[in-house]
Design an enzyme around this catalytic site. Structure first.
Site: not given
Length: 322
Positions: A39, A136, A192
């Protein structure tokens, strides 16, 4: 710089495309891994590397999507050498499986392009219980690089060709949390911030490349490690954006955003262009060396991120840190 398209010292600018910055480069005999090659700019990176004769291994989460992209590239580049392998960077088990399977193929490895990423997602934990963007964008690539480094070293020695590790960072590395890297609060949900967490992961991409550079030089290995900002590109990386923000950005996109071929240019430049030979530990933007946040030159911080990442990855494998 990107807005006006002015050329830098390399002769290229924000308007240069991946094909333009690799024009005349012969990548025959090189093998590359491109993460996230199904992608966004990962597709264009894989296509242009293939166009230049590089054997590309597309490391993707969804192998069905990867197979379709491979088919499309082969139609455009007859004779392209492409393989599709499964890799989920948010899972250390998947990273280890990929590295093991790659090494079992016996393929060399000249170029490692750590391209995949997610951006500004709501607070989530990875399969290894680590905040998802950190897991990730940084940790998965850190582990992947660590596991494949010996293969890159042997390839460089045997081929007598420079190996290159390319970390895709972002200008967002300037907008991490105030403390830079929250070593003690990686999983703190209460404080966060999706964008600051993204910035933190991108800051770590730069620090990772810088510490790698130091270690590779100490080892006397002919491998470079650099980081880069690909530019502002409208890809599905920002699929977690507020829909109203997405509409607003879309309205002015043609004036401020790069096309995908332009967005993949800096990656392909750093991976293949001979101007970059021997250059390591630098941060690139618009196919030129750029100035990152001064914090990334903090060698103690880079080593601390390295040790922290080593501890996290080793804890999932039963290894002892070194």
């Amino acid at each position: 710089m990107w807005f006006f398209g002015s050329k830098g010292a390399s002769g290229f600018s924000s308007r240069s495309t991946a094909e333009e910055v690799t024009h005349g480069v012969d990548g025959t005999g090189l093998t590359a891994i491109v993460t996230g090659a199904s992608s966004g700019i990962g597709v264009e990176t894989a296509r242009v590397l293939s166009l230049r004769g590089v054997h590309v291994v597309m490391a993707v989460r969804n192998t069905d999507s990867g197979a379709k992209v491979k088919e499309d590239i082969v139609k455009q580049v007859p004779g392209a050498k492409l393989d599709v392998m499964e890799l989920d960077l948010s899972s250390m088990q998947s990273v280890r499986k990929f590295a093991s399977e790659y090494k079992s193929t016996g393929l060399p490895l000249n170029l490692l392009i750590n391209n995949a990423g997610i951006m500004a997602c709501p607070f989530m934990l990875s399969k290894d219980n680590i905040e998802l963007q950190f897991a990730t964008n940084h940790l998965g690539h850190f582990l992947l690089t660590k596991l494949l480094l010996d293969t890159m070293k042997s390839t460089s020695r045997e081929s007598k060709r420079e190996g290159r590790i390319v970390n895709l960072s972002s200008e967002a590395h300037r907008f991490s949390y105030p403390e830079g890297v929250r070593f003690d609060k990686i999983n703190d949900k209460s404080s966060y911030s999706s964008m600051r967490a993204y910035g933190q992961s991108k800051l770590c991409n730069v620090l990772h490349a810088n510490e790698l550079t130091k270690q590779l030089k100490e080892d006397g290995v002919n491998i470079t490690a650099n980081s880069l900002h690909p530019g502002a590109i409208m890809t599905n990386l920002g699929r977690y954006f507020n829909p109203y923000l997405a509409v607003a950005v879309g309205a002015v996109a043609k004036y401020i955003l790069k096309s995908v071929p332009q967005g993949a240019a800096t990656t392909c430049y750093v991976a293949l262009n001979p101007q970059v030979a021997g250059v390591s530990g630098e941060y690139f933007q618009d196919s030129n060396i750029a100035k990152p946040l001064p914090l990334v030159k903090d060698t103690e911080l880079a080593k601390k991120v390295w040790d922290f990442s080593t501890k996290l990855t080793d804890s999932q494998s039963g290894e002892s840190s070194s």
